[in-house]
Enzyme design. Sequence first.
Site, PDB file in Angstrom:
ATOM      1  N   CYS A  12       0.887  -1.045  -0.101  1.00 28.62           N
ATOM      2  CA  CYS A  12       0.016  -0.010  -0.091  1.00 28.62           C
ATOM      3  C   CYS A  12       0.686   1.365   0.019  1.00 28.62           C
ATOM      4  O   CYS A  12       1.629   1.653   0.937  1.00 28.62           O
ATOM      5  CB  CYS A  12      -0.871   0.208   1.311  1.00 28.62           C
ATOM      6  SG  CYS A  12      -1.875   1.689   1.168  1.00 28.62           S
ATOM      7  N   CYS A  34      -1.011   4.436   2.467  1.00 27.94           N
ATOM      8  CA  CYS A  34      -0.590   4.188   3.846  1.00 27.94           C
ATOM      9  C   CYS A  34      -0.245   2.739   4.266  1.00 27.94           C
ATOM     10  O   CYS A  34       0.888   2.247   4.003  1.00 27.94           O
ATOM     11  CB  CYS A  34      -1.840   4.663   4.644  1.00 27.94           C
ATOM     12  SG  CYS A  34      -3.474   4.050   4.057  1.00 27.94           S
ATOM     13  N   SER A  35      -1.425   1.720   4.449  1.00 26.06           N
ATOM     14  CA  SER A  35      -1.207   0.394   4.907  1.00 26.06           C
ATOM     15  C   SER A  35      -2.325  -0.323   4.825  1.00 26.06           C
ATOM     16  O   SER A  35      -2.707  -1.076   5.718  1.00 26.06           O
ATOM     17  CB  SER A  35      -0.650   0.573   6.343  1.00 26.06           C
ATOM     18  OG  SER A  35      -1.665   1.334   7.056  1.00 26.06           O
ATOM     19  N   CYS A  36      -3.189  -0.048   3.843  1.00 29.63           N
ATOM     20  CA  CYS A  36      -4.265  -0.675   3.566  1.00 29.63           C
ATOM     21  C   CYS A  36      -3.949  -2.351   3.332  1.00 29.63           C
ATOM     22  O   CYS A  36      -2.933  -2.497   2.833  1.00 29.63           O
ATOM     23  CB  CYS A  36      -4.996  -0.220   2.161  1.00 29.63           C
ATOM     24  SG  CYS A  36      -5.526   1.560   2.404  1.00 29.63           S
TER      25      CYS A  36
END
Lengths: 109, 212
Positions: B117, B120-122
């Site tokens: 991702c 961000c950090s999906c």
Amino acid sequence: MKDAPTVQEHAFEEPWHAQVFALTVHLNEAGHFEWSDWAERFGATLKRHGLAKELNGGADYFAAWLETLEGFLAERELAAPGDVAALRAAWEAAYRATPHGAPVTLADA
Amino acid sequence: MGWGSLPFMPHDHSHDDPHALLPSDPALRVKALETLLTRKGLIDPAALDEIIDTYENKIGPRNGARVVARAWSDPDFHAALMADATAVVSEMGFYGRQGEHMVAVENRPEVHNIVVCTLCSCYPWPLLGIPPGWYKSDAYRARAVREPRKVLADFGVVLPDETAVRVWDSTAEIRYLVIPQRPDGTEGMNEDALMDLISRDSMIGTALAGTP
């Protein structure tokens, strides 16, 4: 990324990481904001922080998360910065006033 | 989770300390937010505990491994998963609390898939739990797109030259699950036994499935 973990680690490194994560998920599920709006804002914070140094994905990551949430809630008038600062100070005072080992509680404010 | 126990706080203070161990600045800020929102009736502290318990104890890569093992074992399930992963995993109880779509991407001799991702950090929480630190790091998020083969090599995965690498960039709306290739020598193994070969990293694409 040097040491790719092969074993299952703790989901959260520190209790407050879990707490701020849960707070955000709960607010989203309660309908206070869309997850895509959150992700966009959080991504922007990470990008801004990442200009100054390479973020490690641990404490750096949740520091950015918390900063984003504070700004997000202030903008939406869900949590005014002044109220948050006052409560933070009240919690700190409560910790300082509580004997070691006793439960820390906030005096009614 | 109680705030009374802070297992990762440094414990270097003297036991003569008169007051309770002071939490870090961010921990105090989170407590302040939580107190304020609770007082305003916007959140339910019990719901926070339930969310934390879920992500710490109930959701993890075993969910994803169950999906992959079944896909390896059951051709009809495999076909349904590739066609509409969201529906299939939801039926198994693994649905996205943020309403995101799940997409399964399958490794084959010609193509290896890896997920990142860049925003961000999906991440597919219901299938893999909370992402590891490295997935959230700038290093991985930048390099996975720019030089995926080098990243894979850092993880100990060296692919034949003829295998293409495909990088999938997750978003708030779409999360990916990599279906690793079923290893040789696993014929006749049941789903439970297969699950032990399927690591979290193999479902992100930064590892291959284990061998029996």
